[in-house]
Design a protein around this motif. Sequence first.
Motif, short mmCIF file in Angstrom:
data_model
loop_
_atom_site.label_atom_id
_atom_site.label_comp_id
_atom_site.label_asym_id
_atom_site.label_seq_id
_atom_site.Cartn_x
_atom_site.Cartn_y
_atom_site.Cartn_z
N SER A 47 1.11 -1.45 0.09
CA SER A 47 -0.02 0.01 0.01
C SER A 47 0.72 1.35 0.04
N GLN A 48 0.44 2.18 -0.64
CA GLN A 48 1.21 3.48 -0.68
C GLN A 48 0.08 4.71 -1.09
N LEU A 49 0.73 5.72 -0.68
CA LEU A 49 -0.03 7.17 -0.96
C LEU A 49 0.52 8.02 -1.89
N THR A 50 -0.18 8.46 -2.76
CA THR A 50 0.36 9.49 -3.96
C THR A 50 -0.18 10.70 -3.71
N ILE A 51 0.59 11.73 -3.45
CA ILE A 51 0.00 13.08 -3.06
C ILE A 51 0.36 13.84 -4.38
N THR A 52 -0.82 14.59 -4.94
CA THR A 52 -0.82 15.78 -5.98
C THR A 52 -1.06 16.96 -5.45
N LEU A 53 0.06 18.06 -5.74
CA LEU A 53 -0.27 19.23 -5.60
C LEU A 53 -0.32 20.04 -6.98
N THR A 54 -1.62 20.69 -6.94
CA THR A 54 -1.97 21.35 -8.36
C THR A 54 -1.98 22.84 -7.86
N PHE A 55 -0.93 23.51 -8.60
CA PHE A 55 -0.62 24.97 -8.39
C PHE A 55 -1.75 25.89 -8.88
N ILE A 56 -2.47 26.64 -7.91
CA ILE A 56 -3.47 27.32 -8.24
C ILE A 56 -3.18 28.46 -9.26
N PRO A 57 -2.41 29.47 -9.03
CA PRO A 57 -2.14 30.64 -9.73
C PRO A 57 -1.67 29.99 -11.29
N GLN A 58 -2.31 30.63 -12.18
CA GLN A 58 -1.96 30.41 -13.85
C GLN A 58 -0.68 31.12 -14.00
N SER A 59 0.43 30.67 -13.77
CA SER A 59 1.80 31.29 -13.89
C SER A 59 2.80 30.27 -13.92
N THR A 60 3.34 29.87 -15.14
CA THR A 60 4.41 29.09 -15.54
C THR A 60 5.79 29.68 -14.55
N SER A 61 5.90 31.11 -14.71
CA SER A 61 7.15 31.44 -14.04
C SER A 61 7.12 31.45 -12.58
#
Length: 310
Positions: free
Chosen positions: A274-288
């Motif tokens: 068993s393992q846990l995958t954590i995904t963080l999605t960056f909210i501001p729309q800015s690649t820089s």
Amino acid sequence: MNDGLLFDVIGEQLGHSHYATTRWSYLHGIEWLPPLFLVNERGFEHNELRYLLSIKPESKDVFRFLNTLTSKNQDTGTHSTLRLSKLELTPYLLKKKGFKQLRQVSLIQDSFEVPKDDNHFLALWLSHCTESIVQLDNRQSSTTVFNYQTKHLLKSLNTNDETIFSSLSTFWALSGRHQPIFLTKQQRQALHQLGPILVDQDNQILSLTVCCNRDNGLRFQQIFRTPLFRCCHFAFELQQNRKSKITKNLQLIDTYFSTNKDTLTTRKVDRGSSQLTITLTFIPQSTSLFQMLCDFLMPTQGAHDEKNLY
């Protein structure tokens, strides 16, 4: 027939159904307020000057002060009402040390002229900025500070692209506003112990896979439950071996990892632990800004490509 009319009228009054009701309820008795919003030059009452200049009510220094101003400002002449602009009065407000000091204030030396160059304040701001994203804390050498307001970013704000400022404003509001952003040596050690981080530049996503246990949960809280990562949306996927009970891991996730704002999904597998995958999605729309965040978390990795593993 009109039994309920009184209650209807009372309800309209309390609910402020009309602007006139609000004005009648709240704006009476504040005739003193409009003069405070008058622009340019206006007359100051004696009690206003006493308050602004910290002159005691029983003191006559306010009249001596007016006589001093009359002698310094030839435009006032013998007018009965002395009119001052904010710029003229400001030098005196900066030196509230008694009437003797007020008489020595020089309007020429203490006044401030607004520069005609529209880029003056931007140039002044840039002169105090650096290009380095990661900086050492002056008080603790083992602590690194996130300097996202670099010269490159600030110069980009001077363009016609409104999305840049909007993204920066969103990031600033979510990540603690004026609070400094930093990582301590202990936090960086915990980040290293959690394992490699996968970076998806195109979708602005960070992800990592860890064992679902208490130690990793405490490390996760130490790093990712700080104001910096409020700019990210968290999603958790628990990969559970079908032969083991899922209750314990769900309790660990609820205690140490996820909150009510996060997304949690489960998936059973026939083989593997068993393992846990954590995904963080960056909210501001800015690649820089997302790139700056990656550079701060992993400052020694150099250039970043899509799906680069750290």
